[in-house]
Design a protein around this motif. Structure first.
Motif, PDB file in Angstrom:
ATOM      1  N   ASN A  35       0.829  -1.219   0.000  1.00  0.00           N
ATOM      2  CA  ASN A  35       0.000   0.000   0.000  1.00  0.00           C
ATOM      3  C   ASN A  35       0.854   1.257   0.000  1.00  0.00           C
ATOM      4  O   ASN A  35       0.507   2.253  -0.642  1.00  0.00           O
ATOM      5  N   ALA A  36       1.984   1.218   0.713  1.00  0.00           N
ATOM      6  CA  ALA A  36       2.877   2.382   0.737  1.00  0.00           C
ATOM      7  C   ALA A  36       3.431   2.638  -0.663  1.00  0.00           C
ATOM      8  O   ALA A  36       3.533   3.788  -1.097  1.00  0.00           O
ATOM      9  N   HIS A  37       3.777   1.559  -1.376  1.00  0.00           N
ATOM     10  CA  HIS A  37       4.266   1.733  -2.749  1.00  0.00           C
ATOM     11  C   HIS A  37       3.165   2.272  -3.659  1.00  0.00           C
ATOM     12  O   HIS A  37       3.413   3.137  -4.496  1.00  0.00           O
ATOM     13  N   LYS A  38       1.968   1.751  -3.494  1.00  0.00           N
ATOM     14  CA  LYS A  38       0.862   2.155  -4.372  1.00  0.00           C
ATOM     15  C   LYS A  38       0.390   3.572  -4.084  1.00  0.00           C
ATOM     16  O   LYS A  38       0.147   4.362  -4.987  1.00  0.00           O
ATOM     17  N   PHE A  39       0.210   3.880  -2.793  1.00  0.00           N
ATOM     18  CA  PHE A  39      -0.475   5.117  -2.423  1.00  0.00           C
ATOM     19  C   PHE A  39       0.405   6.106  -1.665  1.00  0.00           C
ATOM     20  O   PHE A  39      -0.088   7.082  -1.113  1.00  0.00           O
ATOM     21  N   GLY A  40       1.729   5.866  -1.626  1.00  0.00           N
ATOM     22  CA  GLY A  40       2.635   6.743  -0.880  1.00  0.00           C
ATOM     23  C   GLY A  40       2.670   8.162  -1.412  1.00  0.00           C
ATOM     24  O   GLY A  40       2.933   9.099  -0.680  1.00  0.00           O
ATOM     25  N   GLN A  41       2.386   8.337  -2.708  1.00  0.00           N
ATOM     26  CA  GLN A  41       2.431   9.667  -3.310  1.00  0.00           C
ATOM     27  C   GLN A  41       1.044  10.289  -3.447  1.00  0.00           C
ATOM     28  O   GLN A  41       0.853  11.243  -4.210  1.00  0.00           O
ATOM     29  N   GLU A  42       0.064   9.774  -2.707  1.00  0.00           N
ATOM     30  CA  GLU A  42      -1.308  10.267  -2.819  1.00  0.00           C
ATOM     31  C   GLU A  42      -1.407  11.755  -2.481  1.00  0.00           C
ATOM     32  O   GLU A  42      -2.062  12.527  -3.189  1.00  0.00           O
ATOM     33  N   LYS A  43      -0.710  12.175  -1.418  1.00  0.00           N
ATOM     34  CA  LYS A  43      -0.769  13.582  -1.007  1.00  0.00           C
ATOM     35  C   LYS A  43      -0.167  14.476  -2.094  1.00  0.00           C
ATOM     36  O   LYS A  43      -0.731  15.519  -2.441  1.00  0.00           O
ATOM     37  N   LEU A  44       0.983  14.056  -2.631  1.00  0.00           N
ATOM     38  CA  LEU A  44       1.619  14.822  -3.715  1.00  0.00           C
ATOM     39  C   LEU A  44       0.700  14.885  -4.927  1.00  0.00           C
ATOM     40  O   LEU A  44       0.553  15.938  -5.549  1.00  0.00           O
ATOM     41  N   THR A  45       0.071  13.771  -5.247  1.00  0.00           N
ATOM     42  CA  THR A  45      -0.836  13.722  -6.395  1.00  0.00           C
ATOM     43  C   THR A  45      -1.973  14.719  -6.231  1.00  0.00           C
ATOM     44  O   THR A  45      -2.306  15.461  -7.171  1.00  0.00           O
ATOM     45  N   LYS A  46      -2.565  14.764  -5.036  1.00  0.00           N
ATOM     46  CA  LYS A  46      -3.666  15.706  -4.787  1.00  0.00           C
ATOM     47  C   LYS A  46      -3.200  17.149  -4.970  1.00  0.00           C
ATOM     48  O   LYS A  46      -3.927  17.974  -5.526  1.00  0.00           O
ATOM     49  N   LEU A  78      -0.762  18.170  -6.902  1.00  0.00           N
ATOM     50  CA  LEU A  78      -0.471  18.427  -8.313  1.00  0.00           C
ATOM     51  C   LEU A  78      -1.737  18.567  -9.157  1.00  0.00           C
ATOM     52  O   LEU A  78      -1.693  19.141 -10.252  1.00  0.00           O
ATOM     53  N   LEU A  79      -2.864  18.069  -8.668  1.00  0.00           N
ATOM     54  CA  LEU A  79      -4.123  18.193  -9.421  1.00  0.00           C
ATOM     55  C   LEU A  79      -4.493  19.661  -9.643  1.00  0.00           C
ATOM     56  O   LEU A  79      -4.973  20.028 -10.721  1.00  0.00           O
ATOM     57  N   ALA A  80      -4.259  20.507  -8.655  1.00  0.00           N
ATOM     58  CA  ALA A  80      -4.554  21.936  -8.802  1.00  0.00           C
ATOM     59  C   ALA A  80      -3.695  22.550  -9.903  1.00  0.00           C
ATOM     60  O   ALA A  80      -4.164  23.377 -10.689  1.00  0.00           O
ATOM     61  N   VAL A  81      -2.446  22.118  -9.998  1.00  0.00           N
ATOM     62  CA  VAL A  81      -1.553  22.622 -11.047  1.00  0.00           C
ATOM     63  C   VAL A  81      -2.073  22.182 -12.413  1.00  0.00           C
ATOM     64  O   VAL A  81      -2.133  22.976 -13.360  1.00  0.00           O
ATOM     65  N   ALA A  82      -2.461  20.913 -12.526  1.00  0.00           N
ATOM     66  CA  ALA A  82      -3.004  20.402 -13.792  1.00  0.00           C
ATOM     67  C   ALA A  82      -4.270  21.164 -14.182  1.00  0.00           C
ATOM     68  O   ALA A  82      -4.458  21.514 -15.360  1.00  0.00           O
ATOM     69  N   ASP A  83      -5.149  21.442 -13.210  1.00  0.00           N
ATOM     70  CA  ASP A  83      -6.378  22.199 -13.493  1.00  0.00           C
ATOM     71  C   ASP A  83      -6.047  23.584 -14.050  1.00  0.00           C
ATOM     72  O   ASP A  83      -6.668  24.039 -15.022  1.00  0.00           O
ATOM     73  N   LEU A  97       3.050  25.351  -8.441  1.00  0.00           N
ATOM     74  CA  LEU A  97       3.907  24.164  -8.539  1.00  0.00           C
ATOM     75  C   LEU A  97       5.122  24.304  -7.625  1.00  0.00           C
ATOM     76  O   LEU A  97       5.503  23.348  -6.937  1.00  0.00           O
ATOM     77  N   GLN A  98       5.703  25.474  -7.567  1.00  0.00           N
ATOM     78  CA  GLN A  98       6.846  25.698  -6.685  1.00  0.00           C
ATOM     79  C   GLN A  98       6.447  25.557  -5.218  1.00  0.00           C
ATOM     80  O   GLN A  98       7.232  25.060  -4.400  1.00  0.00           O
ATOM     81  N   ASP A  99       5.231  25.962  -4.881  1.00  0.00           N
ATOM     82  CA  ASP A  99       4.730  25.771  -3.508  1.00  0.00           C
ATOM     83  C   ASP A  99       4.601  24.290  -3.173  1.00  0.00           C
ATOM     84  O   ASP A  99       4.927  23.864  -2.062  1.00  0.00           O
ATOM     85  N   VAL A 100       4.111  23.519  -4.138  1.00  0.00           N
ATOM     86  CA  VAL A 100       4.003  22.059  -3.940  1.00  0.00           C
ATOM     87  C   VAL A 100       5.400  21.488  -3.727  1.00  0.00           C
ATOM     88  O   VAL A 100       5.616  20.666  -2.825  1.00  0.00           O
ATOM     89  N   PHE A 101       6.356  21.898  -4.556  1.00  0.00           N
ATOM     90  CA  PHE A 101       7.737  21.430  -4.398  1.00  0.00           C
ATOM     91  C   PHE A 101       8.249  21.733  -2.994  1.00  0.00           C
ATOM     92  O   PHE A 101       8.868  20.886  -2.354  1.00  0.00           O
TER      93      PHE A 101
END
Length: 200
Positions: free
Chosen positions: A76-87, A89-94, A124-128
């Motif tokens: 689960n850590a491998h699958k969903f470890g980047q869930e927070k980062l993904t969320k 980055l969604l604002a950047v994609a939008d 994006l820089q804030d996410v970084f």
């Protein structure tokens, strides 16, 4: 010696036989007691062995369950470890999608698009920053082969040799670990330009 008197040897022999018989009886009684004691000890040892076997089987089952839980947690850590980062980055994609949509009309305002892209880059820089992703932008710094990748070397007498004179692509680090080196142009130094004597 009277008829009722027995010779000493016979008396000793009879006494010895009686002693041997008594000793044999004592040994038989003692061995029966020892056998009973050994039986009790054997039963206790068997009970103890059964308890230990039960504890061992339970411990093995518990370890197998723990191993399965840990494997599932790692998966689960491998699958969903980047869930927070993904969320994040969604604002950047939008924002990028909105910028593309805003270019599709007849009255395209380039300044508005530029502002939108700048805001998206800032997001994006804030996410970084939230995820400890740091840019490597070594313009004017000494060349560091640990962090930089030299794409070319250019003679430039105005700067010290092995100085980064241009950054073609920024590098990035995640928690201090290099993710991508900065692609740079580095100065060779070169021979200084000959001075012209203007007083001659």
């Amino acid at each position: 010696m009277t008829g009722e008197e027995k010779p000493v040897e016979e008396i000793l022999e009879n006494a010895s036989d009686e002693f041997d018989a008594s000793e044999a009886r004592d040994e038989a009684n003692a061995s029966e007691t020892d056998v009973e004691a050994l039986k009790v000890q054997l039963e206790q040892a068997q009970d103890e062995a059964a308890k230990m076997k039960d504890q061992y089987v339970r411990a093995e089952a518990e370890m197998a369950n723990l191993r399965r839980r840990v494997e599932k947690d790692v998966e689960n850590a491998h699958k969903f470890g980047q869930e927070k980062l993904t969320k994040e980055l969604l604002a950047v994609a939008d924002n990028l999608e909105r910028a593309i949509v805003s270019t599709e009309g007849e009255n395209v305002d380039v300044n508005a698009i530029k502002e939108g892209v700048e805001m998206t880059l800032k997001g994006l820089q804030d996410v970084f920053s939230k995820f400890s992703i740091e840019a490597i932008d070594p313009q004017g710094e000494p060349f560091d082969p640990q962090l930089h990748q030299a794409m070319s070397m250019v003679e430039n007498p105005e700067v010290e040799p092995n100085t980064v004179i241009a950054v073609m692509q920024k590098g990035y680090q995640l928690h201090g670990r290099l993710v991508r080196p900065a692609m740079v142009m580095v100065s060779k130094g070169g021979a200084p330009a000959a001075k012209i004597d203007e007083t001659a």
